[in-house]
Enzyme design. Structure first.
Site, PDB file in Angstrom:
ATOM      1  N   ASN A  16      -8.960  -1.096   3.426  1.00 35.58           N
ATOM      2  CA  ASN A  16      -8.882  -1.143   1.972  1.00 35.58           C
ATOM      3  C   ASN A  16      -7.819  -2.131   1.478  1.00 35.58           C
ATOM      4  O   ASN A  16      -7.784  -2.484   0.303  1.00 35.58           O
ATOM      5  CB  ASN A  16      -8.570   0.257   1.437  1.00 35.58           C
ATOM      6  CG  ASN A  16      -8.961   0.435  -0.009  1.00 35.58           C
ATOM      7  OD1 ASN A  16      -9.946  -0.126  -0.468  1.00 35.58           O
ATOM      8  ND2 ASN A  16      -8.188   1.222  -0.743  1.00 35.58           N
TER       9      ASN A  16
ATOM     10  N   ASP B 263      -0.243   5.146   0.906  1.00 35.67           N
ATOM     11  CA  ASP B 263      -0.472   6.130   1.965  1.00 35.67           C
ATOM     12  C   ASP B 263      -0.354   5.482   3.339  1.00 35.67           C
ATOM     13  O   ASP B 263      -0.981   4.451   3.623  1.00 35.67           O
ATOM     14  CB  ASP B 263      -1.855   6.748   1.817  1.00 35.67           C
ATOM     15  CG  ASP B 263      -1.948   7.669   0.609  1.00 35.67           C
ATOM     16  OD1 ASP B 263      -1.023   7.638  -0.227  1.00 35.67           O
ATOM     17  OD2 ASP B 263      -2.941   8.409   0.502  1.00 35.67           O
TER      18      ASP B 263
ATOM     19  N   ARG C  30     -14.256  13.311  -1.256  1.00 36.66           N
ATOM     20  CA  ARG C  30     -13.021  14.033  -0.931  1.00 36.66           C
ATOM     21  C   ARG C  30     -12.398  14.665  -2.178  1.00 36.66           C
ATOM     22  O   ARG C  30     -11.889  15.793  -2.112  1.00 36.66           O
ATOM     23  CB  ARG C  30     -12.035  13.087  -0.243  1.00 36.66           C
ATOM     24  CG  ARG C  30     -12.449  12.752   1.193  1.00 36.66           C
ATOM     25  CD  ARG C  30     -11.508  11.763   1.848  1.00 36.66           C
ATOM     26  NE  ARG C  30     -11.653  10.437   1.268  1.00 36.66           N
ATOM     27  CZ  ARG C  30     -10.880   9.396   1.614  1.00 36.66           C
ATOM     28  NH1 ARG C  30      -9.903   9.561   2.482  1.00 36.66           N
ATOM     29  NH2 ARG C  30     -11.090   8.218   1.069  1.00 36.66           N
TER      30      ARG C  30
ATOM     31  N   ASP D 103       0.861  -1.172   0.000  1.00 34.98           N
ATOM     32  CA  ASP D 103       0.000   0.000   0.000  1.00 34.98           C
ATOM     33  C   ASP D 103       0.905   1.232   0.000  1.00 34.98           C
ATOM     34  O   ASP D 103       2.111   1.130   0.257  1.00 34.98           O
ATOM     35  CB  ASP D 103      -0.883  -0.038   1.253  1.00 34.98           C
ATOM     36  CG  ASP D 103      -1.702   1.216   1.433  1.00 34.98           C
ATOM     37  OD1 ASP D 103      -2.316   1.667   0.464  1.00 34.98           O
ATOM     38  OD2 ASP D 103      -1.705   1.745   2.565  1.00 34.98           O
TER      39      ASP D 103
END
Length: 293
Positions: free
Chosen positions: A253, A96, A139, A94
């Site tokens: 996620n 972030d 967002r 991943d």
């Protein structure tokens, strides 16, 4: 039919007492052990036993090992020997709060003066009021009107997680395949992937028209299902079995991708991700688990 596993405990400086506690925990659970083996990574010392486990005992053994050091700064992992002995591995990370320390959407929103609004949407998603796709669209809408020069400014602010660059450099030097998959944005990930020499990388694509962000995302959304699909596609593309893949993530996620991989690592992760992962890194250094295992 039982499979062979290596059970590890590791810490910056393991004590003899901690090694004994580990051996006693293994002995209480099974007598089919060999070892132990001790050693060091660049930053950590480790102690391990090799054992045979039927599939129905894997989770119980993992939980037992974690419980042994629940109040001590010692991490544990249960690693299939087939993964450790494989010639080539696929490592998928991943981005972030994993490969990098920040959340890119928050960095972009700060330039738009909408950081608080974006944070509120994120919190709503964490409460289950929005799914990932809904949250992402809400967002991204706050970014409408930003000049595309913001990508360069955000890229300059990116800081890699400790150990990330060394992990990737070491893995690629060993002939392994390294990839990154992000629910963030390709405009930020692409230069990172080029800088690190990643073999594969994919993320969402922010729409830009006349030099400004439109507040929309183009193409397919990279959600948890898409992350798992990317891992499978890259595995097939390089001919590395899924059983020889390692997925690293921190949030919900990432769970599908972590489930699809042969081995999963929770990095500075949410409790549900730690619970689902094969190993967890508690100290913020990505090299730790993979260098010793």
């Amino acid at each position: 039919m039982p499979d062979r596993y290596a059970a590890f405990c590791y810490a910056p400086e393991l004590t003899a007492q901690q090694c004994r506690r580990f051996d006693e925990a293994i002995a209480r659970f099974t007598d089919s052990t060999t070892g132990p083996r001790d050693g060091r990574t660049p930053d950590y010392s480790f102690h391990s036993q090799t054992l045979e486990l039927p599939s129905e005992q894997i989770r119980q053994t993992r939980d037992l090992l974690r419980g042994t050091f629940a109040k001590a700064p010692v991490s544990t992992a249960l690693v299939p020997t087939s993964l450790r002995e494989g010639a080539k591995k696929l490592i998928v990370m991943d981005v972030d709060s994993t490969l990098i320390q920040q959340e890119v959407i928050e960095l972009l929103a700060a330039h738009a003066g909408r950081a608080e609004e974006v944070r509120a949407v994120t919190e709503a998603a964490m409460r289950g009021e929005l799914d990932f796709e809904q949250s992402l669209h809400a967002r991204v809408q706050t970014l409408a009107g930003l000049p595309e020069t913001v990508f360069g400014e955000v890229h300059e602010a990116i800081r890699f997680s400790p150990g990330a660059e060394r992990l990737i450099r070491t893995a690629r030097a060993g002939g392994h395949t390294v990839a990154a998959v992000s629910g963030g944005f390709s405009q930020i990930l692409a230069p990172i992937a080029a800088r690190l020499g990643l073999d594969f990388a994919t993320a969402n694509d922010l729409e830009v028209e006349d030099g400004r962000l439109t507040g929309r995302v183009r193409g397919r959304i990279i959600d948890r299902a898409a992350k798992a699909q990317a891992l499978r596609q890259w595995s097939a593309a390089v001919g590395i079995p899924l059983g020889a893949s390692i997925a690293i993530g921190d949030g919900a996620n990432d769970l599908d991708m972590m489930s699809a991989a042969g081995f999963s690592v929770a990095f500075n992760a949410k409790p549900a991700v730690v619970e689902a992962a094969d190993a967890a890194i508690w100290r913020l250094d990505l090299v730790v688990d993979l260098a010793g295992l």
